[in-house]
Design a protein around this motif. Structure first.
Motif, short mmCIF file in Angstrom:
data_model
loop_
_atom_site.label_atom_id
_atom_site.label_comp_id
_atom_site.label_asym_id
_atom_site.label_seq_id
_atom_site.Cartn_x
_atom_site.Cartn_y
_atom_site.Cartn_z
N ARG A 82 0.84 -1.19 0.00
CA ARG A 82 0.00 0.00 0.00
C ARG A 82 0.87 1.24 0.00
NH1 ARG A 82 -5.37 -0.66 0.80
NH2 ARG A 82 -6.11 -2.66 1.58
N LEU A 83 0.36 2.29 -0.60
CA LEU A 83 1.05 3.56 -0.63
C LEU A 83 0.85 4.27 0.69
CD1 LEU A 83 2.59 5.72 -2.30
CD2 LEU A 83 0.35 6.63 -2.91
N VAL A 84 1.94 4.69 1.30
CA VAL A 84 1.87 5.46 2.54
C VAL A 84 1.76 6.94 2.17
CG1 VAL A 84 3.07 6.11 4.66
CG2 VAL A 84 3.21 3.76 3.82
N SER A 85 0.68 7.57 2.60
CA SER A 85 0.49 8.99 2.31
C SER A 85 0.00 9.69 3.57
CB SER A 85 -0.53 9.16 1.18
OG SER A 85 -1.83 8.85 1.64
N ILE A 86 -0.06 11.00 3.51
CA ILE A 86 -0.50 11.79 4.65
C ILE A 86 -1.91 11.43 5.08
CG2 ILE A 86 -1.33 13.67 3.21
CD1 ILE A 86 0.34 13.98 6.67
N ASP A 87 -2.72 10.93 4.13
CA ASP A 87 -4.10 10.59 4.46
C ASP A 87 -4.20 9.48 5.50
OD1 ASP A 87 -5.49 12.36 2.51
OD2 ASP A 87 -4.33 11.18 1.09
N LEU A 88 -3.18 8.64 5.57
CA LEU A 88 -3.18 7.58 6.57
C LEU A 88 -3.09 8.13 7.99
CD1 LEU A 88 -0.82 4.92 4.97
CD2 LEU A 88 -3.24 4.63 5.45
N PHE A 89 -2.51 9.32 8.14
CA PHE A 89 -2.23 9.86 9.46
C PHE A 89 -3.01 11.13 9.77
CE2 PHE A 89 1.56 7.97 7.51
CZ PHE A 89 1.74 6.89 8.37
N ARG A 90 -3.78 11.59 8.80
CA ARG A 90 -4.42 12.89 8.97
C ARG A 90 -5.29 12.95 10.22
NH1 ARG A 90 -4.51 16.60 5.24
NH2 ARG A 90 -4.15 15.12 3.55
N ARG A 91 -6.02 11.89 10.52
CA ARG A 91 -6.92 11.94 11.67
C ARG A 91 -6.17 11.96 13.00
NH1 ARG A 91 -8.02 6.82 13.96
NH2 ARG A 91 -7.07 5.07 12.83
N HIS A 92 -4.89 11.59 12.96
CA HIS A 92 -4.09 11.62 14.19
C HIS A 92 -3.42 12.98 14.40
CE1 HIS A 92 -4.61 7.32 14.69
NE2 HIS A 92 -4.19 7.13 13.44
N LEU A 93 -3.39 13.82 13.37
CA LEU A 93 -2.73 15.12 13.45
C LEU A 93 -3.76 16.18 13.81
CD1 LEU A 93 -0.47 14.79 10.28
CD2 LEU A 93 0.13 14.29 12.65
N LYS A 94 -4.03 16.30 15.09
CA LYS A 94 -5.07 17.20 15.56
C LYS A 94 -4.47 18.54 15.98
CE LYS A 94 -7.81 13.29 17.20
NZ LYS A 94 -8.43 12.64 18.38
N PRO A 95 -5.22 19.61 15.84
CA PRO A 95 -4.72 20.92 16.28
C PRO A 95 -4.36 20.89 17.76
CG PRO A 95 -6.72 21.16 14.98
CD PRO A 95 -6.56 19.69 15.27
N ARG A 96 -3.30 21.57 18.11
CA ARG A 96 -2.86 21.60 19.50
C ARG A 96 -3.46 22.79 20.24
NH1 ARG A 96 3.53 19.74 19.42
NH2 ARG A 96 3.07 17.56 18.97
N LEU A 97 -3.64 22.61 21.53
CA LEU A 97 -4.11 23.72 22.35
C LEU A 97 -3.08 24.83 22.35
CD1 LEU A 97 -5.50 21.71 25.41
CD2 LEU A 97 -6.82 22.75 23.55
N ARG A 98 -3.57 26.06 22.34
CA ARG A 98 -2.64 27.18 22.39
C ARG A 98 -1.94 27.25 23.74
NH1 ARG A 98 -5.66 32.11 19.08
NH2 ARG A 98 -6.01 30.91 17.15
N ASN A 99 -2.64 26.82 24.76
CA ASN A 99 -2.04 26.83 26.10
C ASN A 99 -1.30 25.51 26.31
OD1 ASN A 99 -1.34 27.43 28.71
ND2 ASN A 99 -3.34 26.85 29.58
N SER A 100 -0.21 25.34 25.58
CA SER A 100 0.60 24.13 25.70
C SER A 100 2.06 24.51 25.53
CB SER A 100 0.18 23.10 24.65
OG SER A 100 0.36 23.61 23.34
N HIS A 101 2.95 23.58 25.84
CA HIS A 101 4.38 23.84 25.74
C HIS A 101 5.07 22.51 25.48
CE1 HIS A 101 4.70 22.23 29.84
NE2 HIS A 101 3.65 23.01 30.12
N LYS A 102 6.41 22.54 25.37
CA LYS A 102 7.13 21.34 24.99
C LYS A 102 6.93 20.19 25.98
CE LYS A 102 11.46 22.96 27.05
NZ LYS A 102 12.86 23.36 26.77
N GLY A 103 6.68 20.53 27.22
CA GLY A 103 6.45 19.47 28.19
C GLY A 103 5.12 18.77 28.03
N SER A 104 4.24 19.34 27.22
CA SER A 104 2.92 18.74 27.03
C SER A 104 2.94 17.57 26.05
CB SER A 104 1.94 19.80 26.51
OG SER A 104 1.88 20.93 27.34
N PHE A 105 4.04 17.40 25.32
CA PHE A 105 4.04 16.46 24.20
C PHE A 105 5.09 15.37 24.30
CE2 PHE A 105 2.61 20.66 22.66
CZ PHE A 105 1.26 20.33 22.48
N GLY A 106 5.55 15.13 25.49
CA GLY A 106 6.42 13.97 25.70
C GLY A 106 7.83 14.17 25.18
N SER A 107 8.67 13.18 25.45
CA SER A 107 10.07 13.23 25.05
C SER A 107 10.41 12.00 24.23
CB SER A 107 10.97 13.29 26.28
OG SER A 107 10.68 14.44 27.06
#
Length: 280
Positions: free
Chosen positions: A215-240
């Motif tokens: 299968r062809l891997v394209s952005i459509d496979l991951f689009r639903r996982h790429l959600k807008p981030r809260l504005r009140n967030s920082h680098k510590g909000s997204f793991g290491s």
């Protein structure tokens, strides 16, 4: 390219298997469907840039698709110029039928590309399954197509490309658009393929291909996982993310992996190098 989530990919043997189990019962026949799809694509391109289309056909079923496309275009008022330097009696059965239907419709055949301008050129020389370098008159045909000052549409795959690997077999058509049938082939997506295909489009010809080989891997496979981030967030909000690598001569791999992790959204990225980098 058509953006369909996870498009199926088949090697040549897989495409042949699909054709073999479909051909006996296909109505209309697959060649008629393919030729009609090419004619529709050409008509769309001519709507944007009117003029006379050139169709260069080859000695196999890809050429048969070209004959069908020419007949269909003629039926709706276009005047395609068809070039075929092969022996009609040696064409596969379906392609011979397509050739005869073109002649019965009043179509003419030239044995060389005339020195005149064309609105576009259709490359229907060779399809999937080509395994040896193009030579002689067919190599010359490819050169003539590439020298034309008009858009080029390749049928199924640019002639001269290996459909399984994407390798150029001596020389290959440089297409502006490729209309491929049934499913994508690896050679359209790898090695030299992307540099020769231009805008890549898929027409499944109404077939259910079943379970794909890949299968062809394209952005459509991951689009639903790429959600807008809260504005009140920082680098510590997204793991290491931690990356260990950089053996002798391999520092670039670890650095590329670290950069990818950052671009994919990790809050912090730690790259542990196995050897100390010399920094100027």
């Amino acid at each position: 390219m058509n953006h369909v989530v996870s498009q199926p990919v088949f090697r040549t043997a897989g495409i042949r298997a699909i054709e073999a189990r479909t051909l006996p019962t296909a109505e209309p026949p697959l060649m008629e469907r393919a030729g009609a799809a090419v004619a529709a694509e050409v008509a769309q391109m001519l709507a944007a840039s009117p003029g006379v289309p050139l169709i260069v056909v080859g000695p196999g079923n890809n050429g048969g698709d070209g004959f069908v496309a020419a007949r269909r275009l003629k039926e709706v008022g276009h005047s395609p110029v068809v070039v075929f330097a092969g022996d009609g009696s040696k064409l596969p059965a379906d392609a011979r039928v397509a050739l005869q239907a073109w002649r019965s419709a009043g179509g003419e055949i030239l044995d060389d590309v005339p020195a005149r301008p064309f609105a576009l050129a259709v490359d229907a020389l060779f399809g999937v399954g080509l395994t040896r370098p193009l030579e002689g008159r067919y190599a010359e045909r490819v050169d003539r197509i590439n020298a034309l000052r008009c858009p080029v549409l390749s049928v199924d795959i640019p002639s001269g490309l290996d459909s399984d690997t994407g390798q150029v077999l001596g020389r290959a058509v440089q297409a502006d658009r490729t209309l491929t049938f049934i499913a994508l082939k690896p050679g359209l997506l790898t090695l030299d393929g992307p540099d020769h295909c231009g805008d890549l489009r898929v027409d499944a010809l109404g077939l259910d291909v079943g379970a794909p080989e890949g299968r062809l891997v394209s952005i459509d496979l991951f689009r639903r996982h790429l959600k807008p981030r809260l504005r009140n967030s920082h680098k510590g909000s997204f793991g290491s993310a931690g990356i260990l690598g950089g053996a002798s001569g391999m520092a670039g791999a670890a650095l590329l992996a670290g950069r990818s992790a950052l671009k994919l959204g990790a809050g912090r990225v730690y790259v542990g190098m196995l050897e100390r980098l010399a920094v100027d």
